[in-house]
Design a protein around this motif. Structure first.
Motif, PDB file in Angstrom:
ATOM      1  N   ARG A 106       0.521   3.704   1.942  1.00 31.37           N
ATOM      2  CA  ARG A 106       0.802   4.011   3.340  1.00 31.37           C
ATOM      3  C   ARG A 106       2.009   3.221   3.851  1.00 31.37           C
ATOM      4  NH1 ARG A 106      -2.209   6.408   7.132  1.00 31.37           N
ATOM      5  NH2 ARG A 106      -4.025   6.399   5.736  1.00 31.37           N
ATOM      6  N   GLN A 161       5.179  11.004   5.312  1.00 28.94           N
ATOM      7  CA  GLN A 161       3.739  10.884   5.399  1.00 28.94           C
ATOM      8  C   GLN A 161       3.176  10.433   4.054  1.00 28.94           C
ATOM      9  OE1 GLN A 161       1.911  11.291   8.307  1.00 28.94           O
ATOM     10  NE2 GLN A 161       3.992  11.372   9.177  1.00 28.94           N
ATOM     11  N   ALA A 162       2.102   9.646   4.084  1.00 29.17           N
ATOM     12  CA  ALA A 162       1.527   9.117   2.840  1.00 29.17           C
ATOM     13  C   ALA A 162       1.225  10.191   1.799  1.00 29.17           C
ATOM     14  CB  ALA A 162       0.268   8.305   3.157  1.00 29.17           C
ATOM     15  N   LYS A 208       5.642   4.698   5.089  1.00 32.32           N
ATOM     16  CA  LYS A 208       6.248   4.370   6.376  1.00 32.32           C
ATOM     17  C   LYS A 208       7.680   3.893   6.196  1.00 32.32           C
ATOM     18  CE  LYS A 208       5.558   1.505  10.496  1.00 32.32           C
ATOM     19  NZ  LYS A 208       4.691   0.468  11.148  1.00 32.32           N
ATOM     20  N   THR A 239       0.845  -1.189   0.000  1.00 32.93           N
ATOM     21  CA  THR A 239       0.000   0.000   0.000  1.00 32.93           C
ATOM     22  C   THR A 239       0.881   1.240   0.000  1.00 32.93           C
ATOM     23  OG1 THR A 239      -0.090   0.140   2.414  1.00 32.93           O
ATOM     24  CG2 THR A 239      -1.777  -1.213   1.325  1.00 32.93           C
TER      25      THR A 239
END
Length: 227
Positions: free
Chosen positions: A29, A38-39, A33, A27
């Motif tokens: 996200r 930040q996404a 990480k 993903t």
């Protein structure tokens, strides 16, 4: 001062993570990480996961071209049969290097023209051997789709990335326990039971056998003219 994030970093990280978590677990996200951002920072480069997958597939192709240019497996510069089968072997080996590589590559769109030069050279080789452009396209498209489809099936049985010769005894997905399959089917469906080892046993053999069938079909149905 933090290093500015670029598309190359994102794609390299995504391909590395792919081998750890697979396509379903990959993903934006999770990639963010891993990159310690930040996404939303990724959305400057990719609007959604599909755009990222397109770039990942393109990078896979770039790496394959870089590895095999000038020495395509199977005999670059030889007979068209050798070039066709050699290109398919190179494609399979490349995709097996990535977990779910076949699924990532299938159905994606190339994000640049890096595919065009090797495609042009390959089509010139086929047309030089006497194929019309239409027949050359059909020959390649058939062999290509056979290769992609087999890799997807192969990676469902052996999900861990890597060359076939590197597979350990525990690398087969337990869902493809051939002994269990045979025991369940043997009583009522003996042929269906026995064929499991042909389908899911030796993918190297299946791949090479399939390539021979594809080439024989092309030879029988297309019949390239003498150049």
């Amino acid at each position: 001062m933090a290093t500015r994030l670029d598309r190359t970093q994102v794609v390299d990280t995504a391909l590395r993570l792919l081998n750890d978590v697979g396509l379903d677990g990959l993903t934006l996200r999770r990639i963010a990480k891993e990159l310690n951002v930040q996404a939303p920072a990724l959305y400057w480069h990719f609007k959604n996961k599909q755009e990222l997958l397109d770039e990942m597939a393109t990078e896979m192709l770039r790496r394959m071209i870089a590895e095999y240019t000038g020495g395509r497996e199977g005999g670059a510069g030889g007979a068209w049969q050798e070039s066709l089968t050699g290109t398919c072997r190179a494609l399979r080996r490349t995709l097996l290097g990535y977990r779910d590589g076949g699924k990532v590559f299938s159905g994606t769109r190339m994000t640049d023209d890096s595919y065009a030069a090797p495609m042009e050279a390959f089509l010139r080789e086929l047309t030089g051997a006497g194929f019309t452009l239409r027949d050359a396209a059909h020959a390649w498209w058939t062999a290509y789709n056979f290769t992609i489809g087999l890799v997807i099936e192969e990676q469902s049985v052996f999900p861990e990335p890597g060359a076939p010769e590197e597979r350990g005894p525990g690398s087969r997905d337990p869902a493809y326990d051939l002994g269990d399959r045979e025991r369940r089917l043997a009583g009522r469906y003996p042929l269906a039971a026995a064929v499991g080892r042909e389908f899911f046993g030796d993918f190297d053999r299946n791949f090479e056998t399939g390539l021979r069938i594809v080439v024989a079909g092309i030879e029988a149905s297309v019949r390239p003219l003498s150049p």
